[in-house]
Write an enzyme that holds these catalytic residues in place. Structure first.
Site, PDB file in Angstrom:
ATOM      1  N   ASN A   9       0.866  -1.178   0.000  1.00  0.00           N
ATOM      2  CA  ASN A   9       0.000   0.000   0.000  1.00  0.00           C
ATOM      3  C   ASN A   9       0.903   1.228   0.000  1.00  0.00           C
ATOM      4  O   ASN A   9       1.501   1.551   1.023  1.00  0.00           O
ATOM      5  CB  ASN A   9      -0.908  -0.029   1.243  1.00  0.00           C
ATOM      6  CG  ASN A   9      -1.740   1.229   1.378  1.00  0.00           C
ATOM      7  OD1 ASN A   9      -1.792   2.050   0.471  1.00  0.00           O
ATOM      8  ND2 ASN A   9      -2.398   1.376   2.528  1.00  0.00           N
ATOM      9  N   LYS A  11       0.081   4.232  -0.207  1.00  0.00           N
ATOM     10  CA  LYS A  11      -0.569   5.413   0.395  1.00  0.00           C
ATOM     11  C   LYS A  11      -0.330   6.628  -0.522  1.00  0.00           C
ATOM     12  O   LYS A  11      -0.287   6.464  -1.746  1.00  0.00           O
ATOM     13  CB  LYS A  11      -0.071   5.623   1.825  1.00  0.00           C
ATOM     14  CG  LYS A  11      -0.222   4.341   2.657  1.00  0.00           C
ATOM     15  CD  LYS A  11       0.000   4.514   4.125  1.00  0.00           C
ATOM     16  CE  LYS A  11      -0.180   3.171   4.817  1.00  0.00           C
ATOM     17  NZ  LYS A  11      -0.093   3.258   6.269  1.00  0.00           N
ATOM     18  N   HIS A  95      -9.570   1.033   5.040  1.00  0.00           N
ATOM     19  CA  HIS A  95      -8.269   1.222   5.698  1.00  0.00           C
ATOM     20  C   HIS A  95      -8.464   2.153   6.895  1.00  0.00           C
ATOM     21  O   HIS A  95      -9.252   3.101   6.840  1.00  0.00           O
ATOM     22  CB  HIS A  95      -7.259   1.809   4.716  1.00  0.00           C
ATOM     23  CG  HIS A  95      -5.868   1.773   5.258  1.00  0.00           C
ATOM     24  ND1 HIS A  95      -5.414   2.714   6.157  1.00  0.00           N
ATOM     25  CD2 HIS A  95      -4.855   0.895   5.077  1.00  0.00           C
ATOM     26  CE1 HIS A  95      -4.166   2.417   6.492  1.00  0.00           C
ATOM     27  NE2 HIS A  95      -3.805   1.315   5.857  1.00  0.00           N
ATOM     28  N   GLU A  97      -6.796   4.533   7.952  1.00  0.00           N
ATOM     29  CA  GLU A  97      -6.598   5.966   7.672  1.00  0.00           C
ATOM     30  C   GLU A  97      -7.851   6.567   7.037  1.00  0.00           C
ATOM     31  O   GLU A  97      -8.183   7.729   7.295  1.00  0.00           O
ATOM     32  CB  GLU A  97      -5.352   6.148   6.784  1.00  0.00           C
ATOM     33  CG  GLU A  97      -4.084   5.944   7.600  1.00  0.00           C
ATOM     34  CD  GLU A  97      -2.905   5.367   6.843  1.00  0.00           C
ATOM     35  OE1 GLU A  97      -2.892   5.413   5.591  1.00  0.00           O
ATOM     36  OE2 GLU A  97      -1.981   4.856   7.505  1.00  0.00           O
ATOM     37  N   GLU A 167      -5.156  -5.009  10.657  1.00  0.00           N
ATOM     38  CA  GLU A 167      -4.137  -3.977  10.836  1.00  0.00           C
ATOM     39  C   GLU A 167      -4.395  -3.258  12.150  1.00  0.00           C
ATOM     40  O   GLU A 167      -5.211  -2.320  12.196  1.00  0.00           O
ATOM     41  CB  GLU A 167      -4.200  -2.960   9.691  1.00  0.00           C
ATOM     42  CG  GLU A 167      -3.906  -3.541   8.336  1.00  0.00           C
ATOM     43  CD  GLU A 167      -3.383  -2.469   7.375  1.00  0.00           C
ATOM     44  OE1 GLU A 167      -2.258  -2.632   6.898  1.00  0.00           O
ATOM     45  OE2 GLU A 167      -4.073  -1.475   7.137  1.00  0.00           O
ATOM     46  N   GLY A 173       2.664   2.397  10.794  1.00  0.00           N
ATOM     47  CA  GLY A 173       3.577   3.533  10.658  1.00  0.00           C
ATOM     48  C   GLY A 173       4.304   3.899  11.944  1.00  0.00           C
ATOM     49  O   GLY A 173       4.972   4.923  12.020  1.00  0.00           O
ATOM     50  N   SER A 213       3.698  -1.989  10.313  1.00  0.00           N
ATOM     51  CA  SER A 213       5.149  -2.008  10.515  1.00  0.00           C
ATOM     52  C   SER A 213       5.802  -3.338  10.103  1.00  0.00           C
ATOM     53  O   SER A 213       6.761  -3.782  10.737  1.00  0.00           O
ATOM     54  CB  SER A 213       5.501  -1.667  11.962  1.00  0.00           C
ATOM     55  OG  SER A 213       5.108  -0.340  12.259  1.00  0.00           O
TER      56      SER A 213
HETATM   57  P1  13P Z   1       3.149   0.498   7.659  1.00  0.00           P
HETATM   58  O1  13P Z   1       3.667  -0.796   7.063  1.00  0.00           O
HETATM   59  O2  13P Z   1       3.856   1.703   7.146  1.00  0.00           O
HETATM   60  O3  13P Z   1       3.050   0.416   9.142  1.00  0.00           O
HETATM   61  O4  13P Z   1       1.625   0.653   7.104  1.00  0.00           O
HETATM   62  C1  13P Z   1       0.753  -0.405   7.230  1.00  0.00           C
HETATM   63  C2  13P Z   1      -0.478  -0.112   6.476  1.00  0.00           C
HETATM   64  O5  13P Z   1      -1.246   0.759   6.851  1.00  0.00           O
HETATM   65  C3  13P Z   1      -0.716  -0.855   5.235  1.00  0.00           C
HETATM   66  O6  13P Z   1      -2.003  -0.646   4.756  1.00  0.00           O
END
Ligand code: 13P
Length: 255
Positions: A9, A11, A95, A97, A167, A173, A213
């Site tokens: 992803n 982002k 997601h 976010e 997740e 992150g 992560s």
């Molecule tokens: P990170 O791997 O940067 O923690 O992000 C995970 C994520 O949100 C994947 O959709």
């Protein structure tokens, strides 16, 4: 035996040119890998370009979000038929976010999931608790609620067409990966929930990814867990060497 799936992803990272550079590096390193689904989810603007680059490769394309209507007066939105025509096979839905920052609810997740399936896209449905919810001990209750409302009235024969991504928000992150045991505990809970609602044999077919992560140095422990079928990778998917290392470890944990 469930086929492992690793999705990157991106982002809101990378220009089209930077994305193309990354895809070229990935194709070079991953071209001969079989028996694993490798998916890239770049920003919308990159999809058609990257679809062309991935044609006749073993890497598949996904989007990061979609609207639930096929078309209409929804300025700024992108629909499932549009993603399909841009070359997508997968789409991330719900997601954290999107839930935290852009008003995504369990209800919109459900509508998007239905539209994705009706349009021949494989939804990757993201669920997971935040730190406060984990500390309050409501992780399982929250995960079941998210599943129940997202999958509401899903016909059992369609269950295997979806992918679930667990997740934990506190691990995204943050560099704070869930321990393999913490991941397995929730993945197991999710599969048990699916089994209770759809029967054991259908539940056994659903792939459940871990996200938060994920890095080359922690993926081996995660993928060794019985109910972890892959990973949804954020930060580490932006670097060709890291992403390829993760894919290769999942493909062959003994390597
Ligand atoms: P990170 O791997 O940067 O923690 O992000 C995970 C994520 O949100 C994947 O959709």
């Amino acid at each position: 035996m469930r086929k492992p799936i690793i999705a990157g992803n991106w982002k809101m990272h990378k220009t089209i040119e930077e994305g193309e550079k990354l895809v070229n590096l990935l194709k070079r390193q991953l071209y001969d890998l079989e028996d694993i689904d490798i998916v890239l989810c770049p920003p919308f603007t990159h999809l058609a370009y990257i679809a062309d680059m991935l044609e006749s490769s073993n890497i598949l394309l996904g989007a990061q979000d979609m609207h639930w209507e096929d078309e209409g007066a929804y300025t700024g939105e992108i629909s499932a038929p549009m993603l399909k025509s841009a070359g997508c096979k997968f789409v991330l839905i719900g997601h954290s976010e999107r839930r935290q920052l852009f008003g995504e609810t369990n209800e919109t997740v459900h509508k998007k999931l239905t539209s994705a399936l009706n349009n021949g896209l494989t939804p990757i449905v993201c669920i997971g608790e935040n730190l406060k919810q984990r500390e309050e001990g409501v992780t399982f209750a929250l995960v079941s609620e998210q599943l129940e409302l997202a999958l509401k009235a899903l016909q059992p024969e369609r269950l295997k067409e979806i992918i679930i991504a667990y997740e934990p928000v506190w691990a995204i992150g943050s560099g704070k990966v869930a321990s393999s045991e913490q991941a397995q505990e929730v993945h197991r809970y999710i599969r048990d929930w699916l089994s209770k609602n759809y029967g054991l044999s259908l539940a056994q077919e659903v792939r459940i990814q871990y996200g938060g992560s994920v890095k080359p140095d922690n993926i081996a422990g995660l993928i060794a867990q019985a109910d972890v079928d892959g990973a949804l990778v954020g930060g580490s998917s932006l670097d060709a060497d890291s992403f390829c290392a993760i894919v290769k470890i999942v493909r062959d944990p003994t390597s």
